[in-house]
Design an enzyme around this catalytic site. Sequence first.
Site, PDB file in Angstrom:
ATOM      1  N   PRO A   1       0.842  -1.207   0.000  1.00 59.54           N
ATOM      2  CA  PRO A   1       0.000   0.000   0.000  1.00 59.54           C
ATOM      3  C   PRO A   1       0.877   1.257   0.000  1.00 59.54           C
ATOM      4  O   PRO A   1       1.852   1.325   0.729  1.00 59.54           O
ATOM      5  CB  PRO A   1      -0.768  -0.090   1.319  1.00 59.54           C
ATOM      6  CG  PRO A   1      -0.534  -1.438   1.869  1.00 59.54           C
ATOM      7  CD  PRO A   1       0.675  -2.006   1.191  1.00 59.54           C
ATOM      8  N   GLU A   2       0.537   2.197  -0.855  1.00 58.77           N
ATOM      9  CA  GLU A   2       1.243   3.475  -0.882  1.00 58.77           C
ATOM     10  C   GLU A   2       0.354   4.519  -0.209  1.00 58.77           C
ATOM     11  O   GLU A   2      -0.694   4.182   0.328  1.00 58.77           O
ATOM     12  CB  GLU A   2       1.577   3.839  -2.339  1.00 58.77           C
ATOM     13  CG  GLU A   2       2.412   2.739  -3.011  1.00 58.77           C
ATOM     14  CD  GLU A   2       2.785   3.032  -4.454  1.00 58.77           C
ATOM     15  OE1 GLU A   2       2.951   4.212  -4.793  1.00 58.77           O
ATOM     16  OE2 GLU A   2       2.909   2.081  -5.242  1.00 58.77           O
TER      17      GLU A   2
ATOM     18  N   HIS B   1      -4.985 -15.416   9.199  1.00 58.51           N
ATOM     19  CA  HIS B   1      -3.854 -14.495   9.346  1.00 58.51           C
ATOM     20  C   HIS B   1      -4.186 -13.279  10.206  1.00 58.51           C
ATOM     21  O   HIS B   1      -3.565 -12.227  10.049  1.00 58.51           O
ATOM     22  CB  HIS B   1      -3.350 -14.068   7.973  1.00 58.51           C
ATOM     23  CG  HIS B   1      -2.793 -15.217   7.190  1.00 58.51           C
ATOM     24  ND1 HIS B   1      -1.586 -15.796   7.509  1.00 58.51           N
ATOM     25  CD2 HIS B   1      -3.294 -15.920   6.146  1.00 58.51           C
ATOM     26  CE1 HIS B   1      -1.359 -16.795   6.668  1.00 58.51           C
ATOM     27  NE2 HIS B   1      -2.376 -16.893   5.837  1.00 58.51           N
TER      28      HIS B   1
ATOM     29  N   ARG C   1       0.994 -11.740   4.649  1.00 59.26           N
ATOM     30  CA  ARG C   1       2.440 -11.820   4.455  1.00 59.26           C
ATOM     31  C   ARG C   1       3.219 -11.672   5.758  1.00 59.26           C
ATOM     32  O   ARG C   1       4.417 -11.909   5.798  1.00 59.26           O
ATOM     33  CB  ARG C   1       2.897 -10.750   3.453  1.00 59.26           C
ATOM     34  CG  ARG C   1       2.264 -10.883   2.078  1.00 59.26           C
ATOM     35  CD  ARG C   1       2.846 -12.025   1.282  1.00 59.26           C
ATOM     36  NE  ARG C   1       4.240 -11.800   0.936  1.00 59.26           N
ATOM     37  CZ  ARG C   1       4.656 -11.127  -0.118  1.00 59.26           C
ATOM     38  NH1 ARG C   1       3.789 -10.594  -0.947  1.00 59.26           N
ATOM     39  NH2 ARG C   1       5.934 -10.973  -0.362  1.00 59.26           N
TER      40      ARG C   1
END
Length: 277
Positions: free
Chosen positions: A2-3, A92, A111
């Site tokens: 994400p930016e 997760h 991740r």
Amino acid sequence: MPELPEVETVRRGLEKLIIGARITKVTIPYPKVITGDSQAFTTGVLNAQFTAIDRRGKYLLLRLSNQHTIVSHLRMEGQYSVEPIDAAPRKHTEIIFELDGQRVLFYNDTRRFGRMVLTTTGHESIEAPSLAKLGKEPTEESLTLAYMVAVFSRSKKPVKSFLLDQNQIAGIGNIYADEVLWQSKIHPETPANQLSEVELAILRKNIILEMARAIAHHGTTVHSFSNIFGEVGQFQNELEAYGRVNQPCLRCGATMVKIKVGQRGTTFCPVCQIKRG
Ligand SMILES: [Zn+2]
């Protein structure tokens, strides 16, 4: 990853959903998500209310009523969701904040790269030192042309790599770097200090506009990004360079190419974005 526009979209969602909510219980199935002692984290947030959600670069700052701030970096795939109290954690889910009002705030991260650290409000950079080094926010007020000229002139790095350096300008990642360089007709390998003031003025304008446009579209969805309401961003439909390798340039029709600049895949137009020298 994400930016800025994606993190800002998450910030806005959290702001709508959890301001005023009190944390009644914390469970941390994946303690490594916490930088530092997870038991101290739990003690430090318990019974506090969320009072504000701020953002600096790609960092979220979750303000609590007890003068603590949770600094959260989503890294590759981190994601928040607010759900009913009886919702089952995902595979997760790394941290579960039970909230008053029969709700839970999950932090999920497939991740497992995202991190959270508990800090004292106003002194965040003691526990989160990278915050202190962040460059200017890409906004009209913060990112002045004088700042651009000063920092670009000090670096011989390829402009693509320079744009990704969070300590120069905060919040730009691989997608938006390719976009603004294409829009500005600048070759991604141009040394930062070879850009003229006119080019920097154009680049600056495009960076500021691109961030605002992407935020208005709730960010770009590549891989798993979705906002806190589970909606995907729409800006991927607006991208003009990123992901368009072997497709015709939207300006001149030449075939877009992809190279590596500083290990990062970089898509550009070899006709519009001419290399120097
Ligand atoms: Zn072109």
